[in-house]
Write a protein that holds these residues in place. Sequence first.
Motif, PDB file in Angstrom:
ATOM      1  N   VAL A   1       0.833  -1.198   0.000  1.00 58.12           N
ATOM      2  CA  VAL A   1       0.000   0.000   0.000  1.00 58.12           C
ATOM      3  C   VAL A   1       0.874   1.257   0.000  1.00 58.12           C
ATOM      4  O   VAL A   1       2.075   1.188   0.248  1.00 58.12           O
ATOM      5  N   ARG A   2       0.262   2.382  -0.308  1.00 61.48           N
ATOM      6  CA  ARG A   2       0.955   3.653  -0.155  1.00 61.48           C
ATOM      7  C   ARG A   2       0.031   4.611   0.595  1.00 61.48           C
ATOM      8  O   ARG A   2      -1.086   4.884   0.153  1.00 61.48           O
ATOM      9  N   ASN A   3       0.522   5.081   1.703  1.00 56.26           N
ATOM     10  CA  ASN A   3      -0.306   5.906   2.578  1.00 56.26           C
ATOM     11  C   ASN A   3       0.355   7.257   2.800  1.00 56.26           C
ATOM     12  O   ASN A   3       1.435   7.337   3.348  1.00 56.26           O
ATOM     13  N   ARG A   4      -0.321   8.297   2.370  1.00 54.17           N
ATOM     14  CA  ARG A   4       0.257   9.636   2.550  1.00 54.17           C
ATOM     15  C   ARG A   4      -0.677  10.516   3.366  1.00 54.17           C
ATOM     16  O   ARG A   4      -1.885  10.545   3.111  1.00 54.17           O
TER      17      ARG A   4
ATOM     18  N   VAL B   1       4.534  16.197   5.919  1.00 52.76           N
ATOM     19  CA  VAL B   1       4.059  15.197   4.960  1.00 52.76           C
ATOM     20  C   VAL B   1       4.545  13.833   5.427  1.00 52.76           C
ATOM     21  O   VAL B   1       5.703  13.677   5.813  1.00 52.76           O
ATOM     22  N   ILE B   2       3.648  12.877   5.417  1.00 50.55           N
ATOM     23  CA  ILE B   2       4.023  11.523   5.808  1.00 50.55           C
ATOM     24  C   ILE B   2       3.696  10.615   4.629  1.00 50.55           C
ATOM     25  O   ILE B   2       2.565  10.598   4.149  1.00 50.55           O
ATOM     26  N   ASP B   3       4.681   9.898   4.165  1.00 49.91           N
ATOM     27  CA  ASP B   3       4.495   9.050   2.983  1.00 49.91           C
ATOM     28  C   ASP B   3       5.000   7.643   3.317  1.00 49.91           C
ATOM     29  O   ASP B   3       6.192   7.433   3.510  1.00 49.91           O
ATOM     30  N   ILE B   4       4.076   6.712   3.395  1.00 48.50           N
ATOM     31  CA  ILE B   4       4.437   5.371   3.844  1.00 48.50           C
ATOM     32  C   ILE B   4       4.134   4.355   2.757  1.00 48.50           C
ATOM     33  O   ILE B   4       3.026   4.312   2.229  1.00 48.50           O
ATOM     34  N   GLN B   5       5.119   3.527   2.440  1.00 50.89           N
ATOM     35  CA  GLN B   5       4.922   2.602   1.339  1.00 50.89           C
ATOM     36  C   GLN B   5       5.062   1.134   1.726  1.00 50.89           C
ATOM     37  O   GLN B   5       5.408   0.302   0.902  1.00 50.89           O
ATOM     38  N   ASN B   6       4.859   0.823   2.988  1.00 50.97           N
ATOM     39  CA  ASN B   6       4.677  -0.580   3.362  1.00 50.97           C
ATOM     40  C   ASN B   6       3.914  -0.626   4.675  1.00 50.97           C
ATOM     41  O   ASN B   6       3.673   0.405   5.298  1.00 50.97           O
ATOM     42  N   ASP B   7       3.493  -1.835   5.085  1.00 53.53           N
ATOM     43  CA  ASP B   7       2.573  -1.873   6.233  1.00 53.53           C
ATOM     44  C   ASP B   7       3.237  -2.187   7.567  1.00 53.53           C
ATOM     45  O   ASP B   7       2.627  -2.020   8.610  1.00 53.53           O
TER      46      ASP B   7
END
Lengths: 367, 468
Positions: free
Chosen positions: A287-290, B394-400
Amino acid sequence: MEKLQQNMNPIPVRTWKWLGVNDTVLEADIPAIAGYSKQPVTEGSEKGVTITDIRLHRETVQFMEKKMDSGVSEAMRDFVKKNQNSGYFIEIEEGKKIGTPIILQYDLDEENPTLVDDHFILAHENSEVTIIINYTSSCTKNGFHSGVTKVLAQRGAVVHLIKVQMMADQDTHVDAISAIIDESGQIDFTLVELGALQTITSCKTKLVGKNSTGTIHSLYFGDQNRKIDMNYVQTHQGRESLSSIEARGVLLDHSQKVFKGTLDFIKGSSGSKGKEEEYTVLLSPTVRNRSIPLMLCGEDAVEGQHAVSTGKMDENKLFYLMSRGLSDVEAKKLIIEAEFQPILNKIPVTELRDTISTYLRRRLNHV
Amino acid sequence: MDKKKTVVEEIDRGLYDIKNKDRYRYKASKGLTSQIVLAISKEKNDPEWMRDFRLRSLEIYNQMPLPTWGPSLHELDMDDIVTYVRPDTEMKGKWQEVPEDIKDTFERLGIPQAERESLAGVGAQYDSEVVYHSVKEELVKQGVVYTDMESALREYEPMIQEYFMKLVTPNDHKFVALHGAVWSGGSFVYVPPGVHVDIPLQSYFRLNSPGAGQFEHTLIIVDKGAKLHFIEGCSAPKYNVTNLHAGCVELYIKEDASLRYSTIENWSRNMLNLNTKRALVEKNGSIEWVSGSFGSKISMLYPRSILKGEGARAEFNGVTFAAGGQVLDTGAAVIHAAPYTSSNINSRSISKGGGVAVYRGAVKVAPNAHHCKSLVSCESLMLDDLSRSDTLPVIDIQNDEVDIGHEAKIGRISEEAIFYLMSRGISEQEAKAMIVRGFAEPIAKELPLEYAVEMNNLINIELEGTIG
């Protein structure tokens, strides 16, 4: 057309380009807009409410919307104005408290694959109303919805607007809400974004009057290749105004989400308080969560706070439920449902709540 | 209770606004052309690769637009900025040999005192060249290199060529391209594997010539298992011409190494401080930024930590104080590029008298960076309704597999807190002053307070007599 799809949902203050969050692009082509022939207003309305075609109120609307925010983009707002194929002017008489929610049901299908709706809700002084706008779709390919809803709550009026979106997997949903709240007025938004391939929504409230209150409760669910872009802004202009933004969501598979939440305290909004919270549960490694929780402040006598938390599901909770005999999937489903419940409970219509729950359960089948 | 406004007095600048006679041996003509860049390169005896690098950077600079975000830079006219000023003095090994007027300014700023208090090394940058430099003997014996960039380029050329502007490349943004073209001065530090430098190294930058930009380059390599604390402080006298500071700091932290990089920045109020700082942290290494931003007219400063190796850590503690006429756009960015990395950002900002304080941050988690943790906390204090305070994370997350938290608060001094303190017999003035000091305390305590002389001179926030 191309220009129309660019620069949507810009954040109120730009930041680094490399983060790619300054604005968003509508990926699907905008189809030719045909008519929408169904009747969305299902219930006969109570006394004190008039629901009429918005085109009959052009001048009134034009006068009032000048002060409102342009929504996802100016180009899109103009597009909606020009191509509108459904739209209502909902007016609540002064002092009238409307008990039964007003429901607008839009259901896209093969005959009606495109919807461009434009609504104006005018709640006169001290009136109260709950309005539900529900978007569903049985389109087999590329259903398209773009709409604008404007709300004006006059002095002491209380409006609860619920928008539920459960469109088909390939659909596009672009929705903008702009609102103004006068003295001691209140607008509560409950926004449920569950379907469509790409969702671009904005909800911008100006708390103009003293003691005005604005709340946004938002719920989203991203799975498969869904893309969700939300842009919520609470602008405090009036003194002692109160606002809150609460967003909860779950992301899995290859879904992507951008959440922009802004509390803007304009100079002069002394005594105001704003609060913003966002919780995201991530269930897949892809997933990508921003999140971009902005706080803009030009007034010292205010209190603003925001909190964002993101992570996996609480393992202790999972462990507990599984120790009670639930399977991994069942336990996860239960936790997600529990996560969503506080926001779903804000919907006062049992049937709709049940429909959403059933829809969610079906979607969660492959967790 | 009466809603009284709190006024925190501005730093007394008198001491830092001493101007020396503009004395120089070589001064490039105004504006920026390849001739100027070539002249700088020639003057500095650059090796060929460096000359080419400068020209390439100039090309990028000319092509790149100004940033579309952040504070307005409309007043910046590159044609007005003399990019290079070389002070009329040779490198000095002893304090006594430094020319009197330069020495006098430094003396007032407290550098010799700091040395007397056994600083490991003092590098004082006067305009664009390092004029004074010393490193304690034992450090030299341990193999620690602490020198100016020009000498480093001659003596350690292969190492410089390997690392110079590889972390911050000229393509990053317009001002770093400018830096690549006209850089001069700055410090180079190399700490060999396993060496722990117990006493902090300090470098002092200072601008003197009106309209002169400063483009110093700091390159620090902390090798495997080594440890270093580096302190950088800035101050400049006030001039009417716009001044530009576009320095660049590149920090390489190898496996198991750690670096603490402290900055106390107090440029004069006409300075545009567009500095770029970046750290690359390898496996189990750590970077710790301590940043105090008080001066300048406009600051755009966001130290970025790239956590490249497993288990790498980054910490940022920053305090920003924006007074009238200042736009201090500061913050921090962390890129989690490896598993099990962690970061902690703690920012406090105070704005008063029409000052604008902006926290701009980013936490980015790459798809492969599982099990990483990050906590960001921003607090802003508004001392009056003329000022502004914005928070833009800004928070940008690309795994869980992550644990990410962010919180921010904005507001003014709590009346309950004042009430409580006053009920204990403290005057309202003192109560407010205590709260403001307490607000900055979590960051202030991370600043190198052992440099009391310099600190007291630079950050002299007079809280007394003006509150209430």
